[in-house]
Write a protein that holds these residues in place. Structure first.
Motif, PDB file in Angstrom:
ATOM      1  N   THR A 291     -65.593   9.825  52.621  1.00 16.54           N
ATOM      2  CA  THR A 291     -64.750   9.831  53.747  1.00 16.54           C
ATOM      3  C   THR A 291     -65.323  11.090  54.718  1.00 16.54           C
ATOM      4  OG1 THR A 291     -62.369  10.186  54.552  1.00 16.54           O
ATOM      5  CG2 THR A 291     -63.225  11.777  52.932  1.00 16.54           C
ATOM      6  N   VAL A 292     -64.677  10.955  55.933  1.00 13.41           N
ATOM      7  CA  VAL A 292     -65.350  11.865  56.920  1.00 13.41           C
ATOM      8  C   VAL A 292     -64.101  12.919  57.531  1.00 13.41           C
ATOM      9  CG1 VAL A 292     -66.100  12.217  59.142  1.00 13.41           C
ATOM     10  CG2 VAL A 292     -67.006  10.291  57.677  1.00 13.41           C
ATOM     11  N   TYR A 293     -64.154  14.167  57.277  1.00 13.75           N
ATOM     12  CA  TYR A 293     -63.356  14.985  57.893  1.00 13.75           C
ATOM     13  C   TYR A 293     -63.648  15.408  59.349  1.00 13.75           C
ATOM     14  CZ  TYR A 293     -61.778  14.939  53.066  1.00 13.75           C
ATOM     15  OH  TYR A 293     -61.448  14.585  51.972  1.00 13.75           O
ATOM     16  N   PRO A 294     -62.898  15.098  60.273  1.00 10.33           N
ATOM     17  CA  PRO A 294     -63.543  15.308  61.613  1.00 10.33           C
ATOM     18  C   PRO A 294     -63.226  16.489  62.228  1.00 10.33           C
ATOM     19  CG  PRO A 294     -61.431  14.014  61.589  1.00 10.33           C
ATOM     20  CD  PRO A 294     -61.703  14.063  60.261  1.00 10.33           C
ATOM     21  N   THR A 295     -62.184  17.033  61.546  1.00 11.97           N
ATOM     22  CA  THR A 295     -61.733  18.310  62.453  1.00 11.97           C
ATOM     23  C   THR A 295     -61.530  19.539  61.379  1.00 11.97           C
ATOM     24  OG1 THR A 295     -59.365  18.011  62.163  1.00 11.97           O
ATOM     25  CG2 THR A 295     -60.567  17.346  64.118  1.00 11.97           C
ATOM     26  N   ALA A 296     -61.690  20.660  62.019  1.00  9.17           N
ATOM     27  CA  ALA A 296     -61.731  21.867  61.251  1.00  9.17           C
ATOM     28  C   ALA A 296     -60.298  22.053  60.501  1.00  9.17           C
ATOM     29  CB  ALA A 296     -61.857  23.013  61.761  1.00  9.17           C
ATOM     30  N   ASN A 297     -60.227  22.073  58.967  1.00  6.61           N
ATOM     31  CA  ASN A 297     -58.836  22.432  58.879  1.00  6.61           C
ATOM     32  C   ASN A 297     -59.407  22.765  56.912  1.00  6.61           C
ATOM     33  OD1 ASN A 297     -56.259  22.577  57.829  1.00  6.61           O
ATOM     34  ND2 ASN A 297     -55.960  20.807  59.099  1.00  6.61           N
ATOM     35  N   THR A 298     -58.166  22.890  56.448  1.00 10.75           N
ATOM     36  CA  THR A 298     -58.395  22.910  54.884  1.00 10.75           C
ATOM     37  C   THR A 298     -57.724  21.695  54.412  1.00 10.75           C
ATOM     38  OG1 THR A 298     -58.348  25.153  54.708  1.00 10.75           O
ATOM     39  CG2 THR A 298     -57.716  24.248  52.747  1.00 10.75           C
ATOM     40  N   TYR A 299     -58.241  20.820  53.623  1.00  8.41           N
ATOM     41  CA  TYR A 299     -57.891  19.554  53.267  1.00  8.41           C
ATOM     42  C   TYR A 299     -57.693  19.560  51.535  1.00  8.41           C
ATOM     43  CZ  TYR A 299     -59.613  17.855  57.840  1.00  8.41           C
ATOM     44  OH  TYR A 299     -59.553  17.786  59.180  1.00  8.41           O
ATOM     45  N   ASN A 300     -56.441  19.212  51.374  1.00  6.94           N
ATOM     46  CA  ASN A 300     -55.962  19.135  49.834  1.00  6.94           C
ATOM     47  C   ASN A 300     -56.067  17.883  49.299  1.00  6.94           C
ATOM     48  OD1 ASN A 300     -55.148  21.865  49.579  1.00  6.94           O
ATOM     49  ND2 ASN A 300     -53.414  21.285  50.993  1.00  6.94           N
ATOM     50  N   VAL A 301     -57.336  17.620  48.361  1.00  4.89           N
ATOM     51  CA  VAL A 301     -57.736  16.386  47.944  1.00  4.89           C
ATOM     52  C   VAL A 301     -57.332  16.104  46.705  1.00  4.89           C
ATOM     53  CG1 VAL A 301     -59.685  14.797  47.518  1.00  4.89           C
ATOM     54  CG2 VAL A 301     -59.644  16.223  49.486  1.00  4.89           C
ATOM     55  N   SER A 302     -56.425  15.031  46.285  1.00  5.55           N
ATOM     56  CA  SER A 302     -56.068  14.519  44.884  1.00  5.55           C
ATOM     57  C   SER A 302     -56.413  13.509  44.437  1.00  5.55           C
ATOM     58  CB  SER A 302     -54.523  14.879  45.034  1.00  5.55           C
ATOM     59  OG  SER A 302     -54.030  13.931  45.535  1.00  5.55           O
ATOM     60  N   LEU A 303     -56.806  13.381  43.139  1.00  2.00           N
ATOM     61  CA  LEU A 303     -57.211  11.929  42.568  1.00  2.00           C
ATOM     62  C   LEU A 303     -56.194  11.960  41.360  1.00  2.00           C
ATOM     63  CD1 LEU A 303     -58.801   9.685  41.576  1.00  2.00           C
ATOM     64  CD2 LEU A 303     -60.463  11.013  40.313  1.00  2.00           C
ATOM     65  N   ILE A 304     -55.478  10.774  41.199  1.00  2.89           N
ATOM     66  CA  ILE A 304     -54.598  10.541  40.346  1.00  2.89           C
ATOM     67  C   ILE A 304     -55.310   9.403  39.397  1.00  2.89           C
ATOM     68  CG2 ILE A 304     -52.212   9.659  39.505  1.00  2.89           C
ATOM     69  CD1 ILE A 304     -51.260  10.767  42.297  1.00  2.89           C
ATOM     70  N   VAL A 305     -55.644   9.439  38.014  1.00  4.71           N
ATOM     71  CA  VAL A 305     -55.913   8.458  37.069  1.00  4.71           C
ATOM     72  C   VAL A 305     -54.728   8.044  36.321  1.00  4.71           C
ATOM     73  CG1 VAL A 305     -58.572   9.337  37.241  1.00  4.71           C
ATOM     74  CG2 VAL A 305     -56.887  10.098  35.574  1.00  4.71           C
ATOM     75  N   GLU A 306     -54.924   6.644  36.171  1.00 10.52           N
ATOM     76  CA  GLU A 306     -53.892   5.767  35.336  1.00 10.52           C
ATOM     77  C   GLU A 306     -54.405   5.374  34.043  1.00 10.52           C
ATOM     78  OE1 GLU A 306     -52.166   1.770  36.543  1.00 10.52           O
ATOM     79  OE2 GLU A 306     -51.440   3.199  37.840  1.00 10.52           O
ATOM     80  N   ALA A 307     -53.571   5.416  33.086  1.00 15.42           N
ATOM     81  CA  ALA A 307     -53.724   4.891  31.790  1.00 15.42           C
ATOM     82  C   ALA A 307     -52.421   4.203  31.054  1.00 15.42           C
ATOM     83  CB  ALA A 307     -54.552   5.683  30.899  1.00 15.42           C
ATOM     84  N   GLY A 308     -52.548   3.258  30.454  1.00 24.04           N
ATOM     85  CA  GLY A 308     -51.317   2.825  29.843  1.00 24.04           C
ATOM     86  C   GLY A 308     -51.171   1.056  29.802  1.00 24.04           C
TER      87      GLY A 308
END
Length: 647
Positions: A291-308
């Protein structure tokens, strides 16, 4: 027995009079009441007697047998008096009677049912039941009864029930919701067994399993009377996956491209999904998104993995922070300048966060550079220059901008005047001789040195006062370039003499017509008098004789050593003298002496004379002093005598 006997007195007497009653109840009991009540203390047969007497001792007696029966004693023995519902009670009748026999039993089982056997059986649900048995004893003439009461307590049995999320992930707390009920409002005791060797006595416990697997949870609900019920349910605990995020760039300048690697593993089973929130409004289900972050900021990125499986999925979330630093905006302001003037560069660069640490200026003349924030620079030649500013922030973000700057040639001032000295008022014509290699002159500012100014290119100025004057010219070009030149003591204005004189006597009369003039001029070296009567003089203090009365304008023109002049004028008044003479006799004999009669004088403006004879007749009239009477009326000479004149 034990019941009161009510005696009803039916005695009568005729005639009606008061009666006296004497009762004997047959058990040594007596009474004098009219209708007494008596309770026999023992069963048996008693003869009751009533003697009725009047006040006159008349009496009558009556007797009546009283049968007093034995009262039975009611008794019952239940095999159980309390228990948890349902409770079946077997009753055993144990009633007795001292005399006679038991005739019957009447049961009220306390639950709206009845019975009439000696030993009934009844089943009770939850409740408190007041059981009553009535025992009958006697014969065909009379029955006696006794009642026995007792309570059967039947306790409510609870209904054990609970709910829970039966499919949970390891580490999640299982909330057990107790739905047990009881028909009564009594305290319950709960005993939980979670199937993993742990327990609880809470009503609604929460339990966290430490291992994944299937566990049987059990709830035993017990009342204060030890009535109990049990409920069970399986609990399925799933293994939790582990998520991790690996970005190729965690920081950078806007716009920032980040390539992510998603990592996930699970102890049992497999990863079934990757769900990304990339922090910039974008999401992805890929394992390794970009992905591309076009503007200045602090970006909170999250990854949710799933199993079941279909019943439950367990998740793990990994987070990271992508910091995108703002690009600075390089900007500056300056103004076009004139050659020889230092150019000031005003840094207008900004950055929304952080700070600018480095400035690199290139002034575009292949010579000048600077690392200052707001430098000044002096160009060596006129022309157009491309100025570049490159800035770098503390995060290494770089931006630059280039702007054009014009350096204009300055004017070279010179000027001249048509005259440099003269008498006041001195009229001087100034000529601008300024040279400019390019552009035009738009503003002229002359300072003539006497407090007066002009904005004309080639002005004319009048110096009213004597003195030496320094002239300054400042010019400004259409580009705002300015030069100034001062010509010291350029103009000399000589003083003028001040013409003035006095005249004595003035005013005067024609009998004293000699006037003496005294020069009062200042700075005069040359005099030129004009006396107003055609005469003149060049001496400083002349005198003159006026021949006739009148008002004469005298003009004095003077000059000083610089040839500067002044003129003044004054009025000389020669007043006429007024005289008149008329004789009292004349001799009109033609000898040329005293031949005419009339008035004579000077400065006579109006004249009128009448002559009358002795009879008052007017014989001569004249309005002209030169027209005198010659002693003739018509053509004849008048005779000598006295005549009267009026004038």
């Amino acid at each position: 027995m034990g019941e009161p006997t009510v005696f009803t007195n039916n005695s009568t007497v005729t005639p009606n009079e008061p009666l006296i009653y004497a009762w004997n109840f047959g058990d040594n009991g007596t009474s004098a009441a009219t209708a007494p009540t008596h309770t026999y203390a023992a069963f048996g047969t008693y003869t009751a007697q009533l003697i009725v007497s009047t006040n006159n001792a008349c009496a009558d007696t009556v007797t009546l047998d009283q049968y007093i029966y034995s009262v039975p004693v009611a008794g019952v023995t239940p095999d159980v008096t309390n228990g948890c519902e349902p409770v079946t009670v077997n009753y055993t009748g144990t009633s007795t009677v001292a005399s006679g026999s038991i005739l019957g039993w009447t049961w009220d089982m306390g639950n709206s049912t009845t019975d009439n056997v000696q030993n009934p059986t009844e089943t009770y649900n939850n409740g408190n039941y007041n059981v009553e048995v009535i025992v009958e004893a006697g014969d065909a003439n009379h029955s006696c009864y006794d009642t026995a009461n007792f309570v059967i307590d039947v306790y409510a049995v609870p209904v054990a029930a609970f709910t829970s999320d039966q499919y949970l992930c390891l580490g999640e707390a299982t909330a057990f919701t107790n739905q047990s009920t009881i028909s009564t409002n009594e305290q319950l005791t709960y005993t939980w067994d979670f199937g993993d060797n742990t327990s609880s006595a809470l009503a609604d416990p929460s339990h966290t399993y430490t291992n994944f697997g299937t566990f049987t949870a059990q709830l035993i609900v017990t009342t204060v009377n030890s009535c109990a019920d049990t409920a069970t349910a399986p609990q399925n605990i799933y293994a939790i996956p582990t998520a991790a995020i690996v970005p190729d760039n965690a920081t950078g300048c806007e716009p920032l491209t980040v390539n992510y690697t998603g990592q996930g593993n699970v102890g049992l089973g497999a990863i079934t999904a990757y769900n990304w929130n990339l922090g910039n409004g974008s999401t992805s289900a890929l394992q390794n998104p970009t992905t591309v972050y076009p503007t200045a900021n602090t970006y909170n990125v999250s990854l949710i993995v799933e199993a079941g499986d279909i019943n439950n999925y367990c998740y793990d979330t990994a987070t990271t922070v992508i910091t995108v630093y703002p690009m600075p905006v390089a900007d500056f302001s300056t103004v076009n300048a004139c050659l020889g003037d230092q150019v000031q560069f005003n840094n207008l660069s900004t950055v929304s966060s952080g700070n600018i640490q480095l400035y690199a200026w290139d002034f575009g003349d292949n010579l000048g550079t600077s690392i200052q924030s707001d430098p000044g620079y002096l160009y060596g030649a006129e022309g157009t220059y491309s100025v570049n500013l490159t800035i770098t922030t503390n995060h290494g973000c770089v931006h630059d901008t280039t702007k054009t700057l014009d350096i204009y040639p300055p004017p070279v001032i010179n000027f001249a005047s048509d005259i440099n000295s003269g008498c006041a008022p001195l009229v001087v014509n100034f000529t601008d001789l300024t040279v400019l290699s390019s552009g035009t002159i738009s503003i002229w500012r002359w300072d003539f040195g006497d407090g007066n100014t002009s904005s004309q290119q080639n002005p004319t100025h009048v110096y009213d006062s004597a003195g030496t004057y320094t002239v300054t010219l400042q010019v400004t070009t259409n580009f705002g370039c300015t030069d100034i030149f001062t010509f010291t003591n350029m103009i000399t204005v000589y003083p003028n003499p001040v013409a003035a004189f006095t005249a004595q006597p003035n005013p005067t009369t024609e009998f004293d017509p000699i006037i003496y003039f005294t020069d009062q001029s200042q700075g005069a070296t040359v005099w030129d008098w004009n006396f107003g009567n055609g005469d003149s003089s060049s001496v400083d203090n002349p005198r003159i004789t006026y021949d006739a009365p009148g008002n004469y304008t005298v003009t004095l023109y003077v000059e000083n050593q610089y040839g500067c002049s002044d003129t003044t004028s004054g009025e000389i008044i020669i007043a006429p003298e007024y005289t008149f003479y008329i004789p009292n006799a004349f001799t009109p004999n033609g000898d040329g002496i005293n031949d005419q009669f009339g008035g004579a004088g000077t400065n006579i403006k109006f004249y009128e004379m009448y002559i009358f004879n002795r009879w008052g007749e007017k014989i001569f009239t004249t309005y002209d002093m030169n027209n005198k009477w010659n002693g003739v009326i018509g053509t004849e000479k008048v005779q000598d005598e006295v005549y009267v004149y009026l004038g």
